[in-house]
Design a protein around this motif. Structure first.
Motif, PDB file in Angstrom:
ATOM      1  N   UNK A 162       0.839  -1.337  -0.072  1.00  0.00           N
ATOM      2  CA  UNK A 162       0.067   0.100   0.022  1.00  0.00           C
ATOM      3  C   UNK A 162       0.855   1.190   0.049  1.00  0.00           C
ATOM      4  N   UNK A 163       2.317   1.155   0.288  1.00  0.00           N
ATOM      5  CA  UNK A 163       2.962   2.236   0.250  1.00  0.00           C
ATOM      6  C   UNK A 163       3.373   2.549  -1.252  1.00  0.00           C
ATOM      7  N   UNK A 164       3.182   1.430  -2.155  1.00  0.00           N
ATOM      8  CA  UNK A 164       3.396   1.641  -3.601  1.00  0.00           C
ATOM      9  C   UNK A 164       2.264   1.937  -4.497  1.00  0.00           C
ATOM     10  N   UNK A 165       1.383   1.124  -4.325  1.00  0.00           N
ATOM     11  CA  UNK A 165       0.243   1.546  -5.061  1.00  0.00           C
ATOM     12  C   UNK A 165      -1.031   2.234  -4.401  1.00  0.00           C
ATOM     13  N   UNK A 166      -0.982   2.318  -3.076  1.00  0.00           N
ATOM     14  CA  UNK A 166      -2.087   3.171  -2.408  1.00  0.00           C
ATOM     15  C   UNK A 166      -2.850   2.271  -1.620  1.00  0.00           C
ATOM     16  N   UNK A 167      -3.685   2.849  -0.729  1.00  0.00           N
ATOM     17  CA  UNK A 167      -4.676   1.894   0.266  1.00  0.00           C
ATOM     18  C   UNK A 167      -5.699   1.196  -0.513  1.00  0.00           C
ATOM     19  N   UNK A 168      -5.830   0.165  -0.186  1.00  0.00           N
ATOM     20  CA  UNK A 168      -6.955  -1.024  -0.982  1.00  0.00           C
ATOM     21  C   UNK A 168      -8.306  -0.395  -0.686  1.00  0.00           C
ATOM     22  N   UNK A 169      -8.420   0.242   0.450  1.00  0.00           N
ATOM     23  CA  UNK A 169      -9.883   0.616   0.664  1.00  0.00           C
ATOM     24  C   UNK A 169     -10.215   1.700  -0.226  1.00  0.00           C
ATOM     25  N   UNK A 170      -9.176   2.552  -0.674  1.00  0.00           N
ATOM     26  CA  UNK A 170      -9.468   3.559  -1.619  1.00  0.00           C
ATOM     27  C   UNK A 170      -9.925   2.790  -3.032  1.00  0.00           C
ATOM     28  N   UNK A 208      -4.350   9.008  -5.341  1.00  0.00           N
ATOM     29  CA  UNK A 208      -4.256   7.575  -5.639  1.00  0.00           C
ATOM     30  C   UNK A 208      -5.417   7.138  -6.703  1.00  0.00           C
ATOM     31  N   UNK A 209      -6.390   8.146  -6.863  1.00  0.00           N
ATOM     32  CA  UNK A 209      -7.166   7.981  -7.987  1.00  0.00           C
ATOM     33  C   UNK A 209      -6.475   7.954  -9.434  1.00  0.00           C
ATOM     34  N   UNK A 210      -5.631   8.994  -9.581  1.00  0.00           N
ATOM     35  CA  UNK A 210      -4.791   9.008 -10.734  1.00  0.00           C
ATOM     36  C   UNK A 210      -3.925   7.769 -10.762  1.00  0.00           C
TER      37      UNK A 210
END
Length: 261
Positions: A162-170, A208-210
């Protein structure tokens, strides 16, 4: 018969190794351990890669070595390899092409990462004895990681997904509204800002949306040749089911719509 194969590598930590062994023992499945370290070192030698250079070659060689072992062991036992990937990983392309990306059946292909954790926690609390319960609850509490990079100086996980791709909840929120309803990026951003208020600020959500859109478009080639898997929920990315998308589709239009978000 279910065969569980532990394949420790260069980034395997004591926590995940011990939990995997305990889980297999407690669930009563056949346990086998095959280290991938020597095989990977030979492979690095064969392709003239310095093992001290911990780049994408270093990481993916380990993932592919594990898949190589699993596929051949399945042949040996006249079985099949059950895929470990899930819907969130497929959407983001967070898998090594022809490594953990591949299996003989992807059971979690329609289950997002946040639901995987919920299901494991549910199983731990309602379907396991006390010993297995504690092991599974610790698995749920462990940072998500492929463990393909060496651990930190204290032996803990250094590579956190999640540090690399972002929070999975998002990302699971984005996946649902982008794929299930076909909402525009700006609408998804608006909804996420409302739903995640107090948990993530708007710049973080936008960042993270981008990332989601870039990865979703750039990684379609992995979904074009993914293994079969069941459609369990309302979304499936299998090219043999719901999803049709060219691998060379451009993400520019979607990213441009976020410029003024």
């Amino acid at each position: 018969t279910i065969y569980g194969i532990a394949m420790p590598g260069f980034g395997t930590t004591g926590r995940t190794y011990n939990n995997s062994i305990k889980m297999m023992q407690e669930l009563g499945i056949t346990l086998k351990e095959i280290s991938i370290k020597d095989a990977c070192m030979q492979h690095f030698k064969d392709i003239d890669h310095d093992p001290n250079v911990t780049n994408i070659t270093y990481e993916n060689a380990q993932a592919r070595q594990r898949t190589y072992i699993l596929m051949d062991y399945a042949n040996k036992e006249n079985g099949l390899v059950v895929g470990t990937g899930d819907l969130s990983e497929l959407a983001l392309g967070w898998a090594t092409y022809n490594g953990d990306h591949m299996s003989m059946y992807g059971v979690n292909a329609s289950i997002p990462k946040t639901l995987v954790r919920y299901l494991v926690k549910y199983a731990a609390e309602y379907e396991m004895d006390e010993v297995a319960r504690q092991t599974l609850l610790d698995v749920v509490d462990t940072p998500i990681s492929p463990e393909l990079l060496p651990a930190d100086k204290d032996g803990n996980i250094a590579q956190k997904t999640e540090d690399n791709v972002g929070p999975y909840i998002l990302h699971d929120f984005f996946i649902y509204y982008a794929l299930r309803f076909g909402y525009t990026p700006s609408k998804i951003f608006y909804l996420a800002a409302q739903a995640m208020e107090g948990q993530f600020d708007k710049p973080t959500i936008l960042k993270w949306l981008r990332t989601f859109y870039r990865r979703f478009f750039y990684q379609q080639f992995k979904r074009s040749c993914m293994p079969d898997g069941p459609k369990i929920g309302s979304i499936c990315l299998s090219p043999r089911g719901d999803w049709r998308m060219p691998s060379d589709a451009s993400v520019a239009l979607w990213l441009n719509s976020l410029e003024n978000a």
